[in-house]
Write an enzyme that holds these catalytic residues in place. Structure first.
Site, mmCIF file in Angstrom:
data_model
loop_
_atom_site.group_PDB
_atom_site.id
_atom_site.type_symbol
_atom_site.label_atom_id
_atom_site.label_comp_id
_atom_site.label_asym_id
_atom_site.label_seq_id
_atom_site.Cartn_x
_atom_site.Cartn_y
_atom_site.Cartn_z
ATOM 1 C CG HIS A 46 -13.282 1.591 -3.546
ATOM 2 N ND1 HIS A 46 -13.215 0.232 -3.683
ATOM 3 C CD2 HIS A 46 -12.257 1.939 -2.705
ATOM 4 C CE1 HIS A 46 -12.196 -0.231 -2.976
ATOM 5 N NE2 HIS A 46 -11.593 0.779 -2.379
ATOM 6 C CB CYS A 105 -8.293 3.653 -2.471
ATOM 7 S SG CYS A 105 -8.696 2.285 -1.397
HETATM 8 N N1 LIG Z 1 -5.465 -2.257 -3.836
HETATM 9 C C1 LIG Z 1 -5.728 -0.974 -3.734
HETATM 10 O O1 LIG Z 1 -6.682 -0.456 -4.319
HETATM 11 C C2 LIG Z 1 -4.888 -0.080 -2.901
HETATM 12 C C3 LIG Z 1 -5.200 1.270 -2.889
HETATM 13 C C4 LIG Z 1 -4.408 2.122 -2.144
HETATM 14 C C5 LIG Z 1 -3.357 1.611 -1.440
HETATM 15 N N2 LIG Z 1 -3.086 0.284 -1.479
HETATM 16 C C6 LIG Z 1 -1.938 -0.198 -0.717
HETATM 17 O O2 LIG Z 1 -0.954 -0.713 -1.613
HETATM 18 C C7 LIG Z 1 -0.296 -1.818 -1.009
HETATM 19 C C8 LIG Z 1 -0.372 -3.041 -1.912
HETATM 20 O O3 LIG Z 1 -1.708 -3.283 -2.244
HETATM 21 P P1 LIG Z 1 -2.116 -4.338 -3.347
HETATM 22 O O4 LIG Z 1 -3.588 -4.225 -3.408
HETATM 23 O O5 LIG Z 1 -1.331 -4.198 -4.601
HETATM 24 O O6 LIG Z 1 -1.721 -5.723 -2.619
HETATM 25 P P2 LIG Z 1 -1.351 -7.149 -3.262
HETATM 26 O O7 LIG Z 1 -2.046 -7.362 -4.546
HETATM 27 O O8 LIG Z 1 -1.568 -8.110 -2.159
HETATM 28 O O9 LIG Z 1 0.220 -7.035 -3.558
HETATM 29 C C9 LIG Z 1 1.168 -6.944 -2.524
HETATM 30 C C10 LIG Z 1 2.541 -6.746 -3.119
HETATM 31 O O10 LIG Z 1 3.478 -6.615 -2.045
HETATM 32 C C11 LIG Z 1 4.506 -7.571 -2.218
HETATM 33 N N3 LIG Z 1 5.025 -8.056 -0.931
HETATM 34 C C12 LIG Z 1 4.359 -8.699 0.034
HETATM 35 N N4 LIG Z 1 5.201 -9.048 1.032
HETATM 36 C C13 LIG Z 1 6.430 -8.618 0.667
HETATM 37 C C14 LIG Z 1 7.716 -8.709 1.246
HETATM 38 N N5 LIG Z 1 7.915 -9.297 2.415
HETATM 39 N N6 LIG Z 1 8.757 -8.144 0.579
HETATM 40 C C15 LIG Z 1 8.573 -7.560 -0.617
HETATM 41 N N7 LIG Z 1 7.374 -7.447 -1.232
HETATM 42 C C16 LIG Z 1 6.320 -7.993 -0.589
HETATM 43 C C17 LIG Z 1 3.839 -8.713 -2.964
HETATM 44 O O11 LIG Z 1 4.846 -9.514 -3.551
HETATM 45 P P3 LIG Z 1 4.587 -11.102 -3.812
HETATM 46 O O12 LIG Z 1 3.690 -11.174 -5.020
HETATM 47 O O13 LIG Z 1 5.955 -11.603 -4.079
HETATM 48 O O14 LIG Z 1 3.948 -11.643 -2.583
HETATM 49 C C18 LIG Z 1 3.012 -7.930 -3.957
HETATM 50 O O15 LIG Z 1 3.827 -7.473 -5.015
HETATM 51 C C19 LIG Z 1 -0.921 -1.971 0.368
HETATM 52 O O16 LIG Z 1 -0.176 -1.197 1.279
HETATM 53 C C20 LIG Z 1 -2.272 -1.353 0.204
HETATM 54 O O17 LIG Z 1 -2.806 -0.873 1.407
HETATM 55 C C21 LIG Z 1 -3.822 -0.572 -2.202
#
Ligand SMILES: NC(=O)c1ccc[n+]([C@@H]2O[C@H](COP(=O)([O-])OP(=O)(O)OC[C@H]3O[C@@H](n4cnc5c(N)ncnc54)[C@H](OP(=O)(O)O)[C@@H]3O)[C@@H](O)[C@H]2O)c1
Length: 341
Positions: free
Chosen positions: A244, A130
């Site tokens: 950001h 990002c």
């Molecule tokens: N946040 C950002 O701005 C951003 C930007 C670019 C990329 N990303 C990437 O996107 C991904 C998620 O980010 P996020 O910010 O949305 O994180 P988040 O809010 O922590 O959400 C994580 C998600 O992954 C699921 N998950 C975790 N463990 C799992 C498992 N064992 N099996 C299946 N699902 C599982 C969680 O489900 P539960 O709710 O059931 O735990 C939740 O739906 C990461 O790889 C991050 O690096 C994020």
């Protein structure tokens, strides 16, 4: 692939997952059926999608049977394990994690820059980091006109970049601070309320650069297809909930004026100039939140370079949208398989 593809969202309950759903809705992305996938902890929860209650399923080896497009935002280890499963089941994967970004077989795509790479996919397309997307959307039209040979970025990164739990920790710790209560951080490595700290990714003991900074450097070179571009980055987490910001200084091969940069950016796709010197009004996270465009302002000569080759500017972007969900949906909209439907 049908005109109304079956879509799976892996990580649907997360910060990015919620934006996938909202962005598909807003852009009227055609969906035949939505499979909502998360960890076993969330299985059975219900989400609203276009007026329908969708039951969240625990991600497993059969989750992608019959799926056309799988949008992943569940972290790198889940992507490494399940993206190949989804591809084997016949789905095209757009992954938000860093798992496949530097794989030479995997296109790393920002549609405003290198949409043409989408058609080269072999099942997986990676969404860039990002902080990289935020900088590269406005830098690309400049680089194309007058090659950027050196780039220096300092980031001011919001809690939402670290997921839903980090956002909750910022709110809870701020409340505790104001109430004079003790607060033990669980998600972030340091106190977040009224504080800021160097990005919470591991630091390479040799180089002193953290993972986030290394991603920005490597991904910029891959997306710009320019291995020679010199890049220095400092990534910092700030106590902002969403969006950001980045201070960017770049040096071009040929002299470049502030007016030229303004002219280039005024017609650049995905960019909005917010640069009101009279009112000291420039890009801010509150204005970038919920917006698709990268806001660009404080466009000015870098006075440390007397040769006139360098420009400084300040940008803000909603990294849950352009930095994650929106960019991925834009990629999905451009899949050649959909055009053939
Ligand atoms: N946040 C950002 O701005 C951003 C930007 C670019 C990329 N990303 C990437 O996107 C991904 C998620 O980010 P996020 O910010 O949305 O994180 P988040 O809010 O922590 O959400 C994580 C998600 O992954 C699921 N998950 C975790 N463990 C799992 C498992 N064992 N099996 C299946 N699902 C599982 C969680 O489900 P539960 O709710 O059931 O735990 C939740 O739906 C990461 O790889 C991050 O690096 C994020």
């Amino acid at each position: 692939m049908s005109n109304e593809p079956v879509i799976a969202i892996a990580g649907v309950t997360g910060a990015v997952g919620a934006e996938f759903i909202a962005t598909m809705d807003r852009r009227k992305f055609p969906v035949g059926k939505l499979k909502a996938l998360a960890s076993a902890r969330s299985a059975g929860k219900t989400l609203d999608f276009r007026g329908q209650g969708i039951v969240v399923e625990g991600l497993n080896e059969r989750s992608f049977d019959g799926v056309d497009i799988a949008l992943f935002s569940a972290g790198g280890s889940i992507a490494r394990k399940f993206a190949p499963v989804a591809v084997k089941a016949g789905a095209v994967v757009v992954d938000n994690s860093s798992a496949f970004r530097m794989d030479p077989e995997v296109p790393l795509v920002i549609p405003e820059i290198n949409a043409r790479r989408i058609r080269e996919h072999k099942g997986i397309i990676a969404n860039p980091n990002c902080a990289a997307i935020t900088a590269l959307v406005p830098l690309w039209p400049i680089h194309r006109t007058n090659r950027i040979k050196r780039l220096i970025i300092a980031s001011y990164q919001a809690a939402s970049g670290a997921g839903a739990a980090a956002m909750a920790e910022l709110v809870d710790s701020t409340r505790a601070h104001l109430d004079g209560e003790p607060f033990q951080p669980k998600v972030m490595p340091h106190p977040y309320a009224f504080n800021l700290f160097s990005h919470n990714t591991p630091v390479d003991p040799e180089t002193g650069y953290n993972d986030e900074e290394t991603k920005v450097i490597r991904e910029t070179r891959k997306i710009f297809e320019d291995e020679q571009i010199a890049i220095g980055v400092t990534c910092v987490r700030v106590p902002v909930l969403r969006a950001h910001c980045e201070a960017i200084t770049f040096e071009c091969e040929r002299p470049i004026s502030e007016a030229e940069v303004r002219e280039i950016l005024s017609s650049a796709s995905g960019v909005r100039i917010v640069d009101d010197r009279a009112n000291n009004y420039f890009p801010m996270p509150v204005d970038a939140s919920g917006q698709d465009d990268v806001l660009v302002g404080r466009i000015r000569r870098d006075l440390s370079d007397a040769s006139g080759h360098s420009i400084a500017m300040f940008v803000a972007a909603d990294q849950l949208l352009k930095g994650a969900a929106l960019n991925a949906i834009q990629i999905a909209e451009l899949l050649p398989e959909r055009a053939m439907a």
